[in-house]
Each structure stands twice: as C-alpha cells, then as structure tokens.
Design a protein around this motif. Structure first.
Motif, PDB file in Angstrom:
ATOM      1  N   LEU A  33      -7.266   2.781  -3.781  1.00  0.00           N
ATOM      2  CA  LEU A  33      -8.440   3.263  -2.491  1.00  0.00           C
ATOM      3  C   LEU A  33      -9.119   4.606  -2.969  1.00  0.00           C
ATOM      4  O   LEU A  33     -10.363   4.905  -2.356  1.00  0.00           O
ATOM      5  N   GLU A  34      -8.059   6.146  -2.830  1.00  0.00           N
ATOM      6  CA  GLU A  34      -8.702   6.824  -2.944  1.00  0.00           C
ATOM      7  C   GLU A  34      -7.727   7.788  -4.138  1.00  0.00           C
ATOM      8  O   GLU A  34      -6.737   7.521  -4.395  1.00  0.00           O
TER       9      GLU A  34
ATOM     10  N   PRO B 160     -15.678  -4.202   1.345  1.00  0.00           N
ATOM     11  CA  PRO B 160     -15.295  -2.448   1.763  1.00  0.00           C
ATOM     12  C   PRO B 160     -14.224  -3.059   2.557  1.00  0.00           C
ATOM     13  O   PRO B 160     -13.958  -3.387   3.722  1.00  0.00           O
ATOM     14  N   PRO B 161     -13.265  -1.786   2.140  1.00  0.00           N
ATOM     15  CA  PRO B 161     -11.578  -1.798   3.172  1.00  0.00           C
ATOM     16  C   PRO B 161     -11.823  -0.841   4.216  1.00  0.00           C
ATOM     17  O   PRO B 161     -13.329  -0.187   4.074  1.00  0.00           O
TER      18      PRO B 161
ATOM     19  N   GLU C  39       0.474  -0.887  -0.014  1.00  0.00           N
ATOM     20  CA  GLU C  39      -0.089  -0.020  -0.174  1.00  0.00           C
ATOM     21  C   GLU C  39       0.963   1.115   0.109  1.00  0.00           C
ATOM     22  O   GLU C  39       1.722   1.157   0.936  1.00  0.00           O
TER      23      GLU C  39
ATOM     24  N   LEU D 278     -11.946   2.786  -8.360  1.00  0.00           N
ATOM     25  CA  LEU D 278     -11.852   3.035  -7.052  1.00  0.00           C
ATOM     26  C   LEU D 278     -12.341   1.606  -6.509  1.00  0.00           C
ATOM     27  O   LEU D 278     -12.819   1.346  -6.419  1.00  0.00           O
ATOM     28  N   ARG D 279     -11.787   1.135  -5.641  1.00  0.00           N
ATOM     29  CA  ARG D 279     -12.030   0.080  -4.710  1.00  0.00           C
ATOM     30  C   ARG D 279     -12.340  -1.594  -5.475  1.00  0.00           C
ATOM     31  O   ARG D 279     -12.950  -2.928  -4.743  1.00  0.00           O
ATOM     32  N   LYS D 280     -11.479  -1.090  -6.485  1.00  0.00           N
ATOM     33  CA  LYS D 280     -11.634  -2.466  -7.808  1.00  0.00           C
ATOM     34  C   LYS D 280     -10.705  -2.711  -8.156  1.00  0.00           C
ATOM     35  O   LYS D 280      -9.456  -2.113  -8.335  1.00  0.00           O
ATOM     36  N   TRP D 281     -10.252  -4.264  -8.361  1.00  0.00           N
ATOM     37  CA  TRP D 281      -8.719  -4.621  -9.440  1.00  0.00           C
ATOM     38  C   TRP D 281      -8.453  -4.170 -10.618  1.00  0.00           C
ATOM     39  O   TRP D 281      -9.956  -5.043 -10.877  1.00  0.00           O
TER      40      TRP D 281
ATOM     41  N   LYS E 292      -5.392  -2.157  -7.122  1.00  0.00           N
ATOM     42  CA  LYS E 292      -7.121  -1.653  -6.814  1.00  0.00           C
ATOM     43  C   LYS E 292      -6.585   0.522  -5.856  1.00  0.00           C
ATOM     44  O   LYS E 292      -6.093  -0.013  -4.515  1.00  0.00           O
TER      45      LYS E 292
ATOM     46  N   ASP F  65     -11.242  -8.913  -0.951  1.00  0.00           N
ATOM     47  CA  ASP F  65     -11.654  -7.570  -1.229  1.00  0.00           C
ATOM     48  C   ASP F  65     -12.300  -6.600  -2.468  1.00  0.00           C
ATOM     49  O   ASP F  65     -12.741  -5.708  -1.737  1.00  0.00           O
ATOM     50  N   ASN F  66     -12.514  -7.641  -3.504  1.00  0.00           N
ATOM     51  CA  ASN F  66     -13.770  -6.873  -4.263  1.00  0.00           C
ATOM     52  C   ASN F  66     -14.550  -6.971  -3.584  1.00  0.00           C
ATOM     53  O   ASN F  66     -16.208  -5.998  -4.017  1.00  0.00           O
TER      54      ASN F  66
END
Length: 252
Positions: A87-88, A248-249, A58, A148-151, A85, A244-245
């Motif tokens: 995230l923001e 939620p983180p 990360e 966002l938030r997708k591999w 992925k 993870d998909n």
C-alpha cells in the motif's frame, strides 16, 4: 511392464493422498500458532505490528525486517504461496517469502531495493542465520518493484535441494540448489533440509491474504480436504482482491 506402471501409479496416488494443504485466509481475525522472527540482528521496538483488518493481514513496518512464520520444523517438501498488496513504501525495503526456517536459520526470496536509489531493484534468494548477520546469496537478478495498491502472488517451491521462486505465475529465480557451504572464515551454511514457512517485509505498509502451503506431512486446514471449504475460502479471498483492486484503500 504394464504391472510396473500400474504399481507406480498406485504409489503416486498414495503419495498425493498423504499431501495436505495449510490455508489461512485470515477471515477468523486470529493469528494462532504464528511466531515472529525479526531479521538482521535488529531488536524490535514496541508491540508486534501485525493486524487482521477486513479479513486480510496488514503490517505497517518502518523499521526492522520482520518475518511471520508458521508450521512445523519437520515440514520438508512443499509449495508456498500468498497474495500481497503493498500500500505504501517507506524507504529501501523488501517483501519476501520464506521456507525451511529452523530455529533462526532459513531461506528467503523476495523483491528488494536495499542497494540504494541508484541501483536497480532485484529479485533475490538468500539463506543464512536470519536473526544474525551471516547470509549467502543463492541467486539474484534485476526485477521491477511490485506496484502499489495492486495484488501480486508470490510462490516458492522447495523440493529436495531445489528451490524455485515465482511472481504472478512467472518463474523469476531458480531452480536454486540448496547445498551446504563452508567458507574459509569458518561460517557454515546448511542445505536447509526442512523447516517452517513464512512471509514478511520491511519499509512497507502491505496486506497479505490466502497464505497457503501444500505438501506431504502438512495437515489439511480444519482437517478438511482441499475440495470443499478450502476452495470456498480461496474463492472468497480472490473476490476480496478483485474488489480491492478497483476500490481505493480506506483512509487511516
């Protein structure tokens, strides 16, 4: 004729046998032999932001574009890929994959929106002195930003002077021809014959996983063939991403 074909098959088999695979799933929570390259002549502030969390790499980056590089400068022809992925998003930025990094010179392909909010984001491949301010764009075209938030999966294939960039198995740019270039104002760009590999970004918080390079002269991870532990590690990495998909983180 038959003997010639048999001979070629033997040579191809020997060549393939010499090819190895570097793979880092980040499950050991260590970054060994990596080097960071901060791009565009910007000085890095504070400690390196790279961190391994839950078996994934990360980075929270709201400043200088950073590349994390590994490998040997004599590596030449290879396929590089990784899963990423975002995230923001913190502002205009880029997520990129890099090849043939030698010293501070190299080639980067990625998705960026540096041209401003009114312009379309683009897929781009550029090369130059990554620590300096001299760059040449080899190819670019409009491309949507990563979700966002997708591999997503980035792949860069570099063989000879040909470079090709894929996202999620779809060819996005290339083949790009890496030829030496000399401009009137005296700036010279090499044809990038060999070098290290890398991944990086700016103005994103993102996670990376399954960083892999395959090619002749690249040693197998842990000295093993790709048919045993490497495949197991890749399968585990894919299971992590599927988890993870749909989850939620964690809140930070």
């Amino acid at each position: 004729m038959k003997s010639v074909i048999i001979g070629l098959c033997i040579l191809l088999f020997i060549f393939a046998a010499q090819a190895g695979t570097f793979l880092d799933t980040f499950d050991d929570e260590k970054l060994v032999n990596y080097q960071e390259l901060v791009m565009f002549g910007i000085d890095a502030l504070g400690p390196s932001p790279w961190e391994i969390i839950d078996g994934e790499l990360e980075i929270i980056n709201k400043g200088a574009p950073r590349l994390l590089t590994i490998g040997e400068e004599m590596w030449q022809d290879y396929d590089i890929e990784f899963n990423v992925k975002p995230l923001e998003k913190h502002g205009p930025g880029i997520i990129g994959i890099a090849a043939r990094i030698k010293g501070t010179w190299g080639v980067v392909c990625g998705i960026d929106d540096f041209e401003g909010p009114a312009a379309e984001p683009i897929a781009t491949c550029f090369g130059g002195n990554l620590r300096g301010l001299s760059f040449f764009t080899y190819d670019k075209k409009p491309h949507r930003l990563l979700k966002l938030r997708k591999w997503a999966t980035f792949k860069l294939s570099v063989h000879g002077k040909r470079l090709t960039f894929w996202i999620n198995g779809k060819q996005v740019l290339g083949p790009v021809i890496l030829e030496a270039k000399i401009f009137e104002h005296g700036v010279e760009f090499p044809d990038y014959p060999n070098g290290r590999i890398g991944l990086g970004l700016t103005n994103y918080t993102a996670r990376f996983d399954n960083f892999k390079a395959t090619g002749p002269g690249i040693p197998n991870t842990d000295g093993l063939s790709v048919t045993s532990q490497t495949k197991l590690a890749t399968t585990w990495g894919n299971l992590k991403q599927a988890r993870d998909n749909i989850t939620p983180p964690k809140e930070k």
